[in-house]
Design an enzyme around this catalytic site. Sequence first.
Site, PDB file in Angstrom:
ATOM      1  N   GLU A  50       0.817  -1.213   0.000  1.00 51.31           N
ATOM      2  CA  GLU A  50       0.000   0.000   0.000  1.00 51.31           C
ATOM      3  C   GLU A  50       0.853   1.267   0.000  1.00 51.31           C
ATOM      4  OE1 GLU A  50      -2.984   0.347  -0.686  1.00 51.31           O
ATOM      5  OE2 GLU A  50      -3.645  -1.721  -0.570  1.00 51.31           O
ATOM      6  N   CYS A 203     -13.926   1.691 -14.614  1.00 49.93           N
ATOM      7  CA  CYS A 203     -14.363   3.079 -14.404  1.00 49.93           C
ATOM      8  C   CYS A 203     -13.124   3.980 -14.498  1.00 49.93           C
ATOM      9  CB  CYS A 203     -15.046   3.218 -13.048  1.00 49.93           C
ATOM     10  SG  CYS A 203     -15.974   4.752 -12.831  1.00 49.93           S
ATOM     11  N   CYS A 210     -18.270   1.598 -19.555  1.00 47.21           N
ATOM     12  CA  CYS A 210     -19.559   1.492 -18.866  1.00 47.21           C
ATOM     13  C   CYS A 210     -20.354   0.250 -19.310  1.00 47.21           C
ATOM     14  CB  CYS A 210     -20.394   2.751 -19.099  1.00 47.21           C
ATOM     15  SG  CYS A 210     -19.597   4.272 -18.503  1.00 47.21           S
ATOM     16  N   CYS A 213     -19.563  -2.603 -17.059  1.00 44.98           N
ATOM     17  CA  CYS A 213     -19.399  -2.280 -15.634  1.00 44.98           C
ATOM     18  C   CYS A 213     -20.458  -2.990 -14.783  1.00 44.98           C
ATOM     19  CB  CYS A 213     -19.505  -0.772 -15.411  1.00 44.98           C
ATOM     20  SG  CYS A 213     -19.309  -0.309 -13.682  1.00 44.98           S
ATOM     21  N   CYS A 219     -25.709   3.466 -11.884  1.00 48.83           N
ATOM     22  CA  CYS A 219     -24.804   4.613 -12.037  1.00 48.83           C
ATOM     23  C   CYS A 219     -25.539   5.823 -12.619  1.00 48.83           C
ATOM     24  CB  CYS A 219     -23.625   4.241 -12.924  1.00 48.83           C
ATOM     25  SG  CYS A 219     -22.419   5.587 -13.086  1.00 48.83           S
TER      26      CYS A 219
END
Length: 358
Positions: A50, A203, A210, A213, A219
Amino acid sequence: MREKAQNPVTLSDELLGWYDIHARIMPWRVPPQNRRAGQTPDPYRVWLSEVMLQQTTVVTVRDYFERFTARWPTVTDLARARDADVMGEWAGLGYYARARNLLKCARAVVADHDGAFPADHSVLLKLPGIGPYTAAAISSIAFDLPHAVLDGNVERVMARLHDIHTPLPDAKPLLMTQAEALTPQQRPGDYAQAVMDLGATICTPKSPACGICPWRAPCLARARGTAADLPRKTPKKPKPTRRGTVYLGQREDGAWLLETRPEKGLLGGMLGWPGSEWVDITQPPPQTTPPADAQWVQLNAEVRHTFTHFHLTLAVFTAQIDPSTEPHQGRFIPRSEFRPSDLPTVMRKALNLAKDAL
DNA sequence: TATGCGTGGGG
DNA sequence: TCCCCAAGCAT
Protein backbone atom coordinates in the site's frame (compact mmCIF):
# COMPACT_ATOMS: atom_id res chain seq x y z
CA MET A 1 -35.90 -4.63 -13.12
CA ARG A 2 -35.16 -7.22 -10.49
CA GLU A 3 -31.51 -6.23 -10.62
CA LYS A 4 -32.31 -2.65 -9.66
CA ALA A 5 -34.56 -3.74 -6.85
CA GLN A 6 -31.68 -5.75 -5.39
CA ASN A 7 -29.34 -2.77 -5.47
CA PRO A 8 -26.37 -4.15 -7.40
CA VAL A 9 -23.99 -1.68 -5.74
CA THR A 10 -22.30 -4.31 -3.66
CA LEU A 11 -19.70 -7.03 -3.65
CA SER A 12 -21.50 -9.02 -6.33
CA ASP A 13 -20.15 -12.13 -8.02
CA GLU A 14 -19.72 -10.03 -11.14
CA LEU A 15 -17.53 -7.54 -9.30
CA LEU A 16 -15.57 -10.35 -7.65
CA GLY A 17 -14.98 -11.95 -11.03
CA TRP A 18 -12.98 -8.95 -12.14
CA TYR A 19 -11.27 -8.76 -8.78
CA ASP A 20 -10.14 -12.36 -9.09
CA ILE A 21 -8.49 -11.73 -12.46
CA HIS A 22 -6.40 -8.90 -11.05
CA ALA A 23 -5.27 -10.94 -8.05
CA ARG A 24 -3.00 -12.94 -10.34
CA ILE A 25 -0.81 -9.97 -11.16
CA MET A 26 -0.63 -8.64 -7.61
CA PRO A 27 1.71 -10.76 -5.48
CA TRP A 28 0.54 -9.09 -2.26
CA ARG A 29 -3.05 -10.17 -2.75
CA VAL A 30 -4.81 -13.18 -1.23
CA PRO A 31 -7.49 -14.26 -3.75
CA PRO A 32 -11.06 -14.43 -2.41
CA GLN A 33 -11.30 -18.22 -2.51
CA ASN A 34 -8.06 -18.56 -0.51
CA ARG A 35 -9.36 -16.03 1.98
CA ARG A 36 -12.60 -17.94 2.37
CA ALA A 37 -10.47 -21.04 2.97
CA GLY A 38 -8.93 -19.31 5.95
CA GLN A 39 -5.79 -17.76 4.50
CA THR A 40 -5.22 -14.25 5.81
CA PRO A 41 -2.98 -11.62 4.26
CA ASP A 42 0.36 -10.82 5.89
CA PRO A 43 -0.07 -7.29 7.34
CA TYR A 44 3.59 -6.54 6.51
CA ARG A 45 3.02 -7.30 2.84
CA VAL A 46 -0.25 -5.36 2.81
CA TRP A 47 1.43 -2.34 4.39
CA LEU A 48 4.46 -2.49 2.10
CA SER A 49 2.34 -2.80 -1.03
CA GLU A 50 0.00 0.00 0.00
CA VAL A 51 2.85 2.41 0.69
CA MET A 52 4.43 1.56 -2.66
CA LEU A 53 1.06 2.00 -4.39
CA GLN A 54 0.65 5.54 -3.13
CA GLN A 55 0.43 7.59 -6.34
CA THR A 56 2.11 4.72 -8.19
CA THR A 57 0.76 2.18 -10.68
CA VAL A 58 0.42 -1.55 -10.01
CA VAL A 59 2.70 -2.41 -12.96
CA THR A 60 5.49 -0.23 -11.57
CA VAL A 61 5.15 -1.49 -7.99
CA ARG A 62 5.20 -5.20 -8.80
CA ASP A 63 8.96 -5.65 -9.28
CA TYR A 64 9.86 -3.37 -6.38
CA PHE A 65 7.56 -5.35 -4.11
CA GLU A 66 9.16 -8.63 -5.14
CA ARG A 67 12.69 -7.31 -4.54
CA PHE A 68 11.80 -5.81 -1.16
CA THR A 69 10.08 -8.91 0.18
CA ALA A 70 12.86 -11.17 -1.11
CA ARG A 71 15.50 -9.05 0.63
CA TRP A 72 13.47 -8.24 3.76
CA PRO A 73 10.82 -10.94 4.29
CA THR A 74 9.48 -9.52 7.57
CA VAL A 75 9.04 -6.12 9.18
CA THR A 76 11.76 -7.08 11.66
CA ASP A 77 14.20 -7.70 8.82
CA LEU A 78 13.33 -4.34 7.31
CA ALA A 79 13.69 -2.55 10.65
CA ARG A 80 17.26 -3.86 10.89
CA ALA A 81 18.22 -2.76 7.38
CA ARG A 82 20.70 0.03 6.75
CA ASP A 83 19.14 3.28 5.58
CA ALA A 84 21.30 3.44 2.44
CA ASP A 85 20.24 -0.08 1.42
CA VAL A 86 16.54 0.75 1.68
CA MET A 87 16.92 4.08 -0.14
CA GLY A 88 18.90 2.34 -2.89
CA GLU A 89 16.29 -0.39 -3.27
CA TRP A 90 13.57 2.29 -3.48
CA ALA A 91 15.49 4.31 -6.11
CA GLY A 92 13.40 4.94 -9.22
CA LEU A 93 10.08 4.53 -7.45
CA GLY A 94 9.79 8.21 -6.56
CA TYR A 95 8.36 10.14 -3.62
CA TYR A 96 11.36 9.24 -1.52
CA ALA A 97 9.82 10.45 1.74
CA ARG A 98 7.86 7.21 1.51
CA ALA A 99 11.08 5.19 1.85
CA ARG A 100 12.32 7.27 4.77
CA ASN A 101 8.96 6.88 6.52
CA LEU A 102 8.88 3.19 5.61
CA LEU A 103 11.98 2.61 7.70
CA LYS A 104 10.73 4.79 10.55
CA CYS A 105 7.46 2.87 10.54
CA ALA A 106 9.12 -0.55 10.49
CA ARG A 107 11.30 0.44 13.42
CA ALA A 108 8.31 1.83 15.31
CA VAL A 109 6.36 -1.39 14.76
CA VAL A 110 9.27 -3.39 16.17
CA ALA A 111 10.01 -1.01 19.04
CA ASP A 112 6.47 -0.07 20.09
CA HIS A 113 4.23 -2.89 18.85
CA ASP A 114 6.27 -6.03 19.40
CA GLY A 115 6.94 -6.45 15.70
CA ALA A 116 3.27 -6.81 14.76
CA PHE A 117 1.18 -4.26 12.91
CA PRO A 118 -1.65 -3.06 15.17
CA ALA A 119 -5.14 -4.17 14.09
CA ASP A 120 -6.54 -0.75 14.94
CA HIS A 121 -7.24 2.05 12.49
CA SER A 122 -6.49 4.91 14.89
CA VAL A 123 -3.22 3.33 16.03
CA LEU A 124 -2.12 2.67 12.45
CA LEU A 125 -2.84 6.32 11.64
CA LYS A 126 -0.18 7.42 14.11
CA LEU A 127 2.61 5.52 12.34
CA PRO A 128 4.96 7.37 9.95
CA GLY A 129 3.83 7.37 6.34
CA ILE A 130 0.39 5.95 7.15
CA GLY A 131 -2.37 8.44 6.38
CA PRO A 132 -6.17 8.11 6.14
CA TYR A 133 -6.12 5.98 2.99
CA THR A 134 -3.36 3.58 4.01
CA ALA A 135 -4.76 3.13 7.52
CA ALA A 136 -8.14 2.20 6.04
CA ALA A 137 -6.52 -0.08 3.46
CA ILE A 138 -4.52 -2.02 6.07
CA SER A 139 -7.50 -2.17 8.43
CA SER A 140 -9.81 -3.59 5.81
CA ILE A 141 -7.46 -5.73 3.71
CA ALA A 142 -5.22 -7.17 6.44
CA PHE A 143 -7.67 -7.26 9.36
CA ASP A 144 -11.11 -7.25 7.70
CA LEU A 145 -12.21 -4.22 9.68
CA PRO A 146 -14.98 -2.24 7.93
CA HIS A 147 -13.14 0.99 7.10
CA ALA A 148 -13.84 2.75 3.81
CA VAL A 149 -10.89 3.36 1.50
CA LEU A 150 -10.96 6.62 -0.45
CA ASP A 151 -8.26 6.79 -3.08
CA GLY A 152 -8.31 8.31 -6.55
CA ASN A 153 -10.18 5.30 -7.92
CA VAL A 154 -12.93 5.35 -5.32
CA GLU A 155 -13.27 9.12 -5.67
CA ARG A 156 -13.92 8.68 -9.37
CA VAL A 157 -16.31 5.75 -8.92
CA MET A 158 -18.33 7.55 -6.24
CA ALA A 159 -18.46 10.81 -8.20
CA ARG A 160 -19.87 8.96 -11.20
CA LEU A 161 -22.17 6.61 -9.31
CA HIS A 162 -23.84 9.62 -7.64
CA ASP A 163 -23.20 12.15 -10.45
CA ILE A 164 -21.38 14.54 -8.12
CA HIS A 165 -20.13 17.65 -9.93
CA THR A 166 -18.40 19.40 -7.04
CA PRO A 167 -14.71 19.62 -8.03
CA LEU A 168 -11.95 17.82 -6.11
CA PRO A 169 -10.57 18.25 -3.55
CA ASP A 170 -13.64 20.06 -2.15
CA ALA A 171 -15.82 17.02 -2.89
CA LYS A 172 -13.71 14.67 -0.74
CA PRO A 173 -15.86 14.75 2.42
CA LEU A 174 -19.01 14.03 0.41
CA LEU A 175 -17.30 11.26 -1.56
CA MET A 176 -16.08 9.73 1.70
CA THR A 177 -19.63 9.74 3.05
CA GLN A 178 -20.78 7.87 -0.06
CA ALA A 179 -17.86 5.42 0.17
CA GLU A 180 -18.63 4.69 3.82
CA ALA A 181 -22.30 4.11 3.05
CA LEU A 182 -21.37 1.41 0.54
CA THR A 183 -18.67 -0.35 2.56
CA PRO A 184 -20.09 -3.69 3.73
CA GLN A 185 -19.64 -5.23 7.16
CA GLN A 186 -18.98 -8.58 5.48
CA ARG A 187 -15.62 -8.97 3.73
CA PRO A 188 -14.70 -5.28 3.69
CA GLY A 189 -11.17 -6.19 2.56
CA ASP A 190 -12.31 -7.93 -0.60
CA TYR A 191 -14.75 -5.10 -1.23
CA ALA A 192 -12.08 -2.39 -0.83
CA GLN A 193 -9.79 -4.04 -3.34
CA ALA A 194 -12.65 -4.83 -5.72
CA VAL A 195 -13.93 -1.27 -5.86
CA MET A 196 -10.39 0.04 -6.47
CA ASP A 197 -9.93 -2.53 -9.24
CA LEU A 198 -13.20 -1.35 -10.73
CA GLY A 199 -11.86 2.19 -10.87
CA ALA A 200 -8.48 1.10 -12.21
CA THR A 201 -9.74 -1.11 -15.03
CA ILE A 202 -13.36 -0.26 -15.91
CA CYS A 203 -14.36 3.08 -14.40
CA THR A 204 -11.19 4.64 -15.87
CA PRO A 205 -10.49 8.39 -16.11
CA LYS A 206 -10.79 8.43 -19.89
CA SER A 207 -13.35 6.48 -21.94
CA PRO A 208 -14.75 4.35 -19.11
CA ALA A 209 -16.02 0.89 -20.11
CA CYS A 210 -19.56 1.49 -18.87
CA GLY A 211 -20.94 -1.28 -21.08
CA ILE A 212 -19.24 -4.01 -19.03
CA CYS A 213 -19.40 -2.28 -15.63
CA PRO A 214 -20.98 -4.34 -12.83
CA TRP A 215 -22.47 -1.09 -11.52
CA ARG A 216 -23.84 0.25 -14.82
CA ALA A 217 -27.47 -0.14 -13.66
CA PRO A 218 -27.39 2.15 -10.63
CA CYS A 219 -24.80 4.61 -12.04
CA LEU A 220 -26.29 8.09 -12.28
CA ALA A 221 -23.51 9.53 -14.45
CA ARG A 222 -23.93 6.63 -16.86
CA ALA A 223 -27.66 7.38 -17.09
CA ARG A 224 -27.07 11.10 -17.60
CA GLY A 225 -24.08 10.78 -19.93
CA THR A 226 -21.70 12.68 -17.65
CA ALA A 227 -19.36 9.84 -16.66
CA ALA A 228 -16.44 10.90 -18.86
CA ASP A 229 -16.51 14.41 -17.35
CA LEU A 230 -16.29 13.23 -13.74
CA PRO A 231 -14.80 13.77 -11.31
CA ARG A 232 -14.28 17.48 -11.88
CA LYS A 233 -11.01 18.91 -10.60
CA THR A 234 -9.78 22.38 -9.79
CA PRO A 235 -7.27 23.50 -12.45
CA LYS A 236 -3.55 23.08 -11.78
CA LYS A 237 -0.81 25.64 -11.88
CA PRO A 238 1.66 25.57 -14.79
CA LYS A 239 5.09 24.05 -14.11
CA PRO A 240 8.08 26.40 -14.08
CA THR A 241 11.44 25.36 -15.53
CA ARG A 242 14.67 25.27 -13.52
CA ARG A 243 18.30 24.85 -14.53
CA GLY A 244 21.31 23.37 -12.81
CA THR A 245 24.66 21.67 -13.23
CA VAL A 246 25.90 18.25 -12.13
CA TYR A 247 29.47 16.92 -12.00
CA LEU A 248 30.22 13.27 -12.74
CA GLY A 249 33.74 12.61 -11.54
CA GLN A 250 35.44 9.23 -11.72
CA ARG A 251 38.80 7.99 -10.47
CA GLU A 252 41.06 5.70 -12.47
CA ASP A 253 40.00 2.78 -10.27
CA GLY A 254 36.37 3.35 -11.29
CA ALA A 255 35.16 4.99 -8.07
CA TRP A 256 32.47 7.67 -8.61
CA LEU A 257 32.26 10.97 -6.73
CA LEU A 258 28.77 11.04 -5.22
CA GLU A 259 26.93 12.61 -2.31
CA THR A 260 24.03 11.62 -0.10
CA ARG A 261 21.44 14.37 -0.35
CA PRO A 262 20.01 15.99 2.80
CA GLU A 263 17.16 14.13 4.52
CA LYS A 264 14.57 16.78 3.83
CA GLY A 265 13.36 18.13 0.52
CA LEU A 266 13.59 16.92 -3.06
CA LEU A 267 15.23 13.48 -3.46
CA GLY A 268 15.92 13.62 0.28
CA GLY A 269 18.26 10.93 1.56
CA MET A 270 19.07 9.72 -1.96
CA LEU A 271 22.41 9.31 -3.67
CA GLY A 272 23.19 11.97 -6.28
CA TRP A 273 25.85 13.81 -8.24
CA PRO A 274 27.37 16.91 -6.65
CA GLY A 275 26.34 20.11 -8.38
CA SER A 276 24.78 23.54 -8.30
CA GLU A 277 21.47 24.69 -6.89
CA TRP A 278 18.54 24.39 -9.29
CA VAL A 279 17.11 27.83 -10.02
CA ASP A 280 14.24 29.09 -12.12
CA ILE A 281 15.26 30.05 -15.66
CA THR A 282 13.94 33.56 -15.08
CA GLN A 283 16.63 34.02 -12.41
CA PRO A 284 20.34 34.62 -13.03
CA PRO A 285 22.20 31.29 -13.32
CA PRO A 286 23.75 30.03 -10.06
CA GLN A 287 27.49 30.00 -9.62
CA THR A 288 28.82 26.50 -9.99
CA THR A 289 31.87 25.19 -8.21
CA PRO A 290 33.09 21.72 -9.19
CA PRO A 291 33.31 19.26 -6.27
CA ALA A 292 36.97 18.51 -6.91
CA ASP A 293 39.90 19.95 -8.82
CA ALA A 294 40.13 18.37 -12.27
CA GLN A 295 39.81 19.04 -15.99
CA TRP A 296 36.04 19.21 -16.27
CA VAL A 297 34.48 18.89 -19.71
CA GLN A 298 30.87 19.74 -20.47
CA LEU A 299 28.83 17.22 -22.45
CA ASN A 300 27.05 18.33 -25.58
CA ALA A 301 23.73 16.91 -24.38
CA GLU A 302 21.71 17.99 -21.35
CA VAL A 303 19.48 16.07 -18.97
CA ARG A 304 15.79 16.87 -19.23
CA HIS A 305 13.50 15.71 -16.47
CA THR A 306 10.10 16.64 -15.09
CA PHE A 307 9.27 16.48 -11.40
CA THR A 308 5.84 16.86 -9.85
CA HIS A 309 6.01 20.63 -9.78
CA PHE A 310 8.76 21.77 -12.18
CA HIS A 311 10.73 20.94 -15.32
CA LEU A 312 14.48 20.61 -15.00
CA THR A 313 17.35 20.98 -17.44
CA LEU A 314 20.78 19.88 -16.24
CA ALA A 315 24.16 20.68 -17.75
CA VAL A 316 26.54 17.73 -17.26
CA PHE A 317 30.31 17.95 -16.69
CA THR A 318 32.61 14.95 -16.52
CA ALA A 319 36.21 14.50 -15.44
CA GLN A 320 38.83 11.94 -14.53
CA ILE A 321 39.96 12.73 -11.00
CA ASP A 322 43.50 12.12 -9.84
CA PRO A 323 43.75 9.56 -7.00
CA SER A 324 45.59 12.06 -4.80
CA THR A 325 42.84 14.67 -5.11
CA GLU A 326 40.66 15.31 -2.05
CA PRO A 327 37.08 16.29 -3.03
CA HIS A 328 35.55 19.26 -1.27
CA GLN A 329 32.03 17.95 -1.89
CA GLY A 330 30.76 14.37 -1.78
CA ARG A 331 32.76 11.14 -1.41
CA PHE A 332 34.15 8.44 -3.64
CA ILE A 333 32.12 5.26 -3.85
CA PRO A 334 34.14 2.26 -5.08
CA ARG A 335 33.00 0.64 -8.29
CA SER A 336 32.19 -2.57 -6.41
CA GLU A 337 29.79 -0.76 -4.08
CA PHE A 338 28.04 1.33 -6.72
CA ARG A 339 24.88 0.22 -8.47
CA PRO A 340 23.43 2.66 -11.02
CA SER A 341 20.02 1.40 -9.90
CA ASP A 342 20.64 3.02 -6.51
CA LEU A 343 20.30 6.42 -8.17
CA PRO A 344 17.03 8.32 -8.51
CA THR A 345 15.98 8.55 -12.14
CA VAL A 346 17.16 12.09 -12.83
CA MET A 347 20.65 11.18 -11.59
CA ARG A 348 20.65 7.97 -13.60
CA LYS A 349 19.82 9.98 -16.72
CA ALA A 350 22.97 12.04 -16.17
CA LEU A 351 25.04 8.87 -15.81
CA ASN A 352 23.61 7.44 -19.02
CA LEU A 353 24.47 10.64 -20.89
CA ALA A 354 28.03 10.49 -19.62
CA LYS A 355 28.38 6.83 -20.61
CA ASP A 356 27.07 7.59 -24.10
CA ALA A 357 29.65 10.35 -24.44
CA LEU A 358 32.59 8.08 -23.54
C1' DT B 1 -5.30 24.67 3.94
C1' DA B 2 -1.96 24.81 0.23
C1' DT B 3 2.08 23.26 -1.22
C1' DG B 4 6.04 20.11 -1.89
C1' DC B 5 7.12 15.75 -3.24
C1' DG B 6 8.91 11.25 -8.58
C1' DT B 7 8.21 8.66 -12.19
C1' DG B 8 6.47 6.25 -16.30
C1' DG B 9 2.76 5.26 -19.44
C1' DG B 10 -1.20 6.53 -22.23
C1' DG B 11 -3.97 9.54 -25.13
C1' DT C 1 5.04 17.05 -27.67
C1' DC C 2 2.49 17.82 -24.29
C1' DC C 3 -0.85 16.95 -20.48
C1' DC C 4 -3.00 13.81 -17.45
C1' DC C 5 -2.85 10.65 -14.21
C1' DA C 6 -1.67 6.71 -10.45
C1' DA C 7 -4.10 2.16 -4.28
C1' DG C 8 -1.41 10.00 -0.73
C1' DC C 9 1.29 11.92 3.07
C1' DA C 10 3.58 15.56 5.74
C1' DT C 11 3.90 20.03 7.08
